[in-house]
Design a protein around this motif. Structure first.
Motif, mmCIF file in Angstrom:
data_model
loop_
_atom_site.group_PDB
_atom_site.id
_atom_site.type_symbol
_atom_site.label_atom_id
_atom_site.label_comp_id
_atom_site.label_asym_id
_atom_site.label_seq_id
_atom_site.Cartn_x
_atom_site.Cartn_y
_atom_site.Cartn_z
ATOM 1 N N LEU A 297 0.957 -1.154 0.186
ATOM 2 C CA LEU A 297 0.077 0.199 0.011
ATOM 3 C C LEU A 297 0.637 1.149 -0.090
ATOM 4 N N VAL A 298 2.097 1.194 0.057
ATOM 5 C CA VAL A 298 3.148 2.258 0.367
ATOM 6 C C VAL A 298 3.983 2.389 -0.756
ATOM 7 N N GLU A 299 4.349 3.488 -1.580
ATOM 8 C CA GLU A 299 5.346 3.578 -2.268
ATOM 9 C C GLU A 299 6.407 4.357 -1.470
ATOM 10 N N LEU A 300 7.541 3.521 -1.166
ATOM 11 C CA LEU A 300 8.757 4.093 -0.291
ATOM 12 C C LEU A 300 9.813 5.036 -1.443
ATOM 13 N N PRO A 301 10.452 5.979 -0.806
ATOM 14 C CA PRO A 301 11.401 6.680 -1.717
ATOM 15 C C PRO A 301 12.546 5.786 -2.057
ATOM 16 N N ALA A 302 13.481 6.241 -3.116
ATOM 17 C CA ALA A 302 14.433 5.350 -3.585
ATOM 18 C C ALA A 302 15.733 5.123 -2.457
ATOM 19 N N THR A 303 15.463 6.329 -1.767
ATOM 20 C CA THR A 303 16.821 6.064 -0.700
ATOM 21 C C THR A 303 16.130 6.279 0.767
ATOM 22 N N GLU A 304 16.852 5.489 1.849
ATOM 23 C CA GLU A 304 16.481 5.474 3.140
ATOM 24 C C GLU A 304 17.168 6.606 3.916
ATOM 25 N N ARG A 305 18.215 7.086 3.309
ATOM 26 C CA ARG A 305 19.032 7.871 4.018
ATOM 27 C C ARG A 305 18.357 9.322 4.664
ATOM 28 N N MET A 306 18.324 9.406 6.053
ATOM 29 C CA MET A 306 18.133 10.677 6.499
ATOM 30 C C MET A 306 19.267 11.166 7.497
ATOM 31 N N THR A 307 19.969 12.238 7.138
ATOM 32 C CA THR A 307 20.923 12.972 7.895
ATOM 33 C C THR A 307 20.293 13.493 9.235
ATOM 34 N N SER A 308 21.000 13.932 10.203
ATOM 35 C CA SER A 308 20.822 14.727 11.451
ATOM 36 C C SER A 308 20.153 15.988 10.904
ATOM 37 N N ALA A 309 20.891 16.414 9.945
ATOM 38 C CA ALA A 309 20.324 17.704 9.427
ATOM 39 C C ALA A 309 18.943 17.637 8.993
ATOM 40 N N ASP A 310 18.491 16.765 8.235
ATOM 41 C CA ASP A 310 17.268 16.735 7.666
ATOM 42 C C ASP A 310 16.265 16.269 8.624
ATOM 43 N N LEU A 311 16.656 15.626 9.907
ATOM 44 C CA LEU A 311 15.846 15.525 10.913
ATOM 45 C C LEU A 311 15.406 16.683 11.761
ATOM 46 N N LEU A 312 16.202 17.488 11.924
ATOM 47 C CA LEU A 312 16.244 18.826 12.646
ATOM 48 C C LEU A 312 15.355 19.618 11.803
ATOM 49 N N ASN A 313 15.708 19.831 10.497
ATOM 50 C CA ASN A 313 14.665 20.576 9.747
ATOM 51 C C ASN A 313 13.175 20.148 9.560
ATOM 52 N N ALA A 314 13.026 18.862 9.617
ATOM 53 C CA ALA A 314 11.747 18.544 9.788
ATOM 54 C C ALA A 314 11.162 18.578 10.747
ATOM 55 N N LEU A 315 11.831 18.549 12.049
ATOM 56 C CA LEU A 315 11.152 18.608 13.163
ATOM 57 C C LEU A 315 10.945 20.251 13.373
ATOM 58 N N ARG A 316 11.593 20.995 12.870
ATOM 59 C CA ARG A 316 11.405 22.584 12.897
ATOM 60 C C ARG A 316 10.381 23.048 11.957
ATOM 61 N N TYR A 317 9.825 22.261 11.041
ATOM 62 C CA TYR A 317 9.064 22.606 9.818
ATOM 63 C C TYR A 317 8.291 23.589 10.205
ATOM 64 N N VAL A 318 7.076 23.091 11.020
ATOM 65 C CA VAL A 318 5.964 23.804 11.342
ATOM 66 C C VAL A 318 6.442 25.167 12.184
ATOM 67 N N GLU A 319 7.322 24.950 13.165
ATOM 68 C CA GLU A 319 7.578 26.434 13.802
ATOM 69 C C GLU A 319 8.292 27.425 12.872
ATOM 70 N N ARG A 320 9.124 26.939 11.851
ATOM 71 C CA ARG A 320 9.648 27.901 11.006
ATOM 72 C C ARG A 320 8.705 28.452 9.973
ATOM 73 N N THR A 321 7.748 27.552 9.514
ATOM 74 C CA THR A 321 6.739 27.838 8.700
ATOM 75 C C THR A 321 5.655 29.082 9.033
ATOM 76 N N PHE A 322 5.297 28.914 10.279
ATOM 77 C CA PHE A 322 4.074 29.674 11.062
ATOM 78 C C PHE A 322 4.942 31.168 11.456
ATOM 79 N N ASP A 323 6.223 30.984 12.065
ATOM 80 C CA ASP A 323 6.850 32.150 12.574
ATOM 81 C C ASP A 323 7.314 32.957 10.928
#
Length: 435
Positions: A383-409
Motif C-alpha cells: 500500500l506504500v510507495e517508498l522513496p528510492a533512498t532511506e538515508r536521513m541525515t541529522s540535519a534532515d531530521l532537525l529541519n523536519a522537526l522545526r518545519y511547522v515552527e519555521r513555517t508559521f513564524d
C-alpha cells in the motif's frame, strides 16, 4: 432532588449538536487555590469548554513518596498531585466547580493509571485519558505487557464505577510529530477498541494536527470511518490536538497555528480540541493565556462548516490494514498489541522504548505531507510507495522537526514575544503540560 450532572460524553455531544466545538486546556497546578481558579476561569471563558486537571510528573511515574515530600515542603510541582493531596483539600478545591454542563477530565501520562483512577473516582470524577501503548512507549520504560495489564485493570475500575465514565485515547498523538498519519489513526482506533473490550462505552479518539492541513483532514475522515466500523456500539467523538511538536516562537505564529487547528477540527467534524498557547515555546502559560487560547480557538472554529473528506491517497487502507493485522493476532486486543509490537508489525518511528522495534521512519515530503521513509515489518508494503533512498541525515531530521515552527513564524510572526495578559487570581498561576 439534585439533577445528575451530564457525563463528559453527553456534554460534548450536546455542544456538537448545537454546532459548537468544545475547547479544552492542558491545565494543572500544584497549588489547590490556583487549580480551582484555573477551572473556574475555564468554565467562564467565552467558549464551549470542559475542565482539565493535569497531574504532576511524580504521580505520572508512580513516585508517591517524592510527591508527598514535595507537598510537605510546599514545592511547586508541574501539575496537581491528585493521589497524594489530602482528601479534604481536594474536595474543597473541587467544591461547586463541576456543574451539569462543565465536567472535568483528569490528564496524567501514566503507564500505570490504577491509583489515579481510584483517586479520581473517589472525588466523583470519571473522565480521563491515555492508553496502554500511548502512555507507555513515549513516557515509560515499563514493559508494554505490564502497561497493558495496568490499563486493563484501570478500564475495569472505571467501568465498574457507575454512570458513563469517559476515556480518551492518546494513540493519535504518538511522539508528537514525524509519525505518518495512518499509524496514528490505527493506534487511536486500537486503543479505543481496547477500552471498549474492557467495559468502557464512552470513548473519544484522538488525532494530533500534523504538518499538512489536507492530509490531516483525510486522516480524521479515516479515523471517523474506522470508528464507525470497529466501535459501533459506543458513544464516541473525535478530539483534535493542536500541533504537538516544536511550536512557533512568535505570538502571531502560535496564534495562527492554534486557529488553524480549530478550523481543522471544524472542517473534519471533530467535536473537541485540546489547545496550546502563545507561551508554549517559552514557558508554562498563565491561566489568562490559557483562557485567551480557548477563546481564540472557539472564535476561529465558529461558523466553519464541516466539509467532505479530501481525495483518498490510501491513508484509510493503510490504517485499516494495521488494525486488521492486530485483530488477527489474538482475540484479546491487549495481548494482540503486545504481539504486534514484538513482531514489529506495529512500530513507532523515532521511539526508543525497548519494546518498540525501531525499524520504521517517517519523513517530511516536499509538499509538507508526512510520508513513510521506511516501514520495517509493518504489513502495508503493498500500500506504500517508498522513496528510492532511506538515508536521513541529522540535519534532515532537525529541519523536519522545526518545519511547522519555521513555517508559521516566517509567515505570521513578529519578533519573538509572548503576551502574558492580565490575571488577578492567586499567585504562581502556571500550568503544566503533560503531553
Amino acid at each position: 432532588m439534585t439533577a445528575r450532572p451530564e457525563s463528559f460524553g453527553e456534554v460534548v455531544a450536546g455542544h456538537a449538536g448545537r454546532g459548537e466545538l468544545v475547547v479544552q486546556p492542558r491545565m494543572g497546578f500544584s497549588c489547590p487555590a490556583c487549580m480551582r481558579h484555573g477551572l473556574l476561569r475555564t468554565r467562564a471563558a467565552r467558549a464551549a469548554t470542559v475542565g482539565t486537571i493535569t497531574l504532576d510528573s511524580y504521580t505520572r511515574v508512580g513516585d508517591h513518596d517524592a510527591s508527598r515530600r514535595a507537598i510537605a515542603a510546599g514545592a511547586d510541582l508541574n501539575g496537581y498531585p491528585l493521589v497524594d493531596r489530602d482528601r479534604g483539600t481536594t474536595a474543597a478545591m473541587l467544591d461547586r466547580v463541576v456543574t451539569p454542563g462543565f465536567p472535568v477530565q483528569v490528564r496524567h501520562g501514566s503507564a500505570d493509571p490504577r491509583r489515579i483512577v481510584r483517586a479520581l473516582l473517589d472525588f466523583g470524577l470519571d473522565a480521563t485519558e491515555g492508553g496502554p501503548v500511548s502512555y507507555c512507549l513515549p513516557y515509560s520504560r515499563l514493559p508494554l505487557a505490564t502497561a497493558v495489564r495496568n490499563w486493563r485493570e484501570a478500564c475495569e475500575m472505571l467501568a465498574a464505577g457507575g454512570g458513563e465514565p469517559h476515556l480518551e485515547t492518546f494513540g493519535g498523538c504518538m511522539m508528537g510529530q514525524l509519525c505518518p498519519p495512518a499509524l496514528l489513526v490505527a493506534l487511536s482506533v486500537l486503543e479505543g477498541m481496547f477500552f471498549r473490550q474492557h467495559g468502557v462505552r464512552c470513548i473519544s479518539f484522538s488525532y494530533a494536527q500534523q504538518t499538512h492541513a489536507v492530509q490531516d483532514e483525510e486522516a480524521v475522515a479515516a479515523l471517523r470511518e474506522l470508528i464507525r466500523r470497529y466501535v459501533p456500539d459506543a458513544r464516541t467523538h473525535v478530539v483534535i490536538y493542536t500541533y504537538m511538536g516544536v511550536f512557533p516562537r512568535t505570538a502571531g505564529g502560535a496564534r495562527r497555528l492554534l486557529a488553524d487547528s480549530a478550523r481543522l477540527a471544524a472542517r473534519a467534524g471533530a467535536s473537541r480540541l485540546i489547545v496550546k498557547t502563545t507561551a508554549e515555546a517559552h514557558r508554562l502559560p498563565t491561566v489568562a493565556e490559557n483562557v485567551a487560547a480557548l477563546e481564540c480557538a472557539a472564535a476561529a472554529a465558529r461558523g466553519v462548516p464541516q466539509r467532505p473528506a479530501p481525495a483518498d491517497t490510501g491513508l484509510l487502507m493503510q490504517a485499516k490494514a494495521l488494525v486488521d493485522n492486530v485483530l488477527a493476532l489474538h482475540d484479546d486486543i491487549g495481548r494482540a498489541l503486545v504481539i504486534a509490537f514484538a513482531r514489529g508489525q506495529l512500530d513507532v518511528p523515532f521511539c526508543l522504548h525497548p519494546d518498540n522495534a525501531g525499524r520504521t521512519r517517517g519523513r517530511l515530503g516536499a509538499d509538507g505531507r508526512l510520508e513513510w521513509q521506511r516501514i520495517g515489518s509493518l504489513p502495508i508494503g503493498d500500500l506504500v510507495e517508498l522513496p528510492a533512498t532511506e538515508r536521513m541525515t541529522s540535519a534532515d531530521l532537525l529541519n523536519a522537526l522545526r518545519y511547522v515552527e519555521r513555517t508559521f513564524d516566517d509567515r505570521f510572526g513578529a519578533p519573538p514575544m509572548v503576551l502574558a495578559g492580565s490575571d488577578h487570581g492567586p499567585p504562581q498561576l502556571r500550568t503544566g503540560s503533560n503531553q
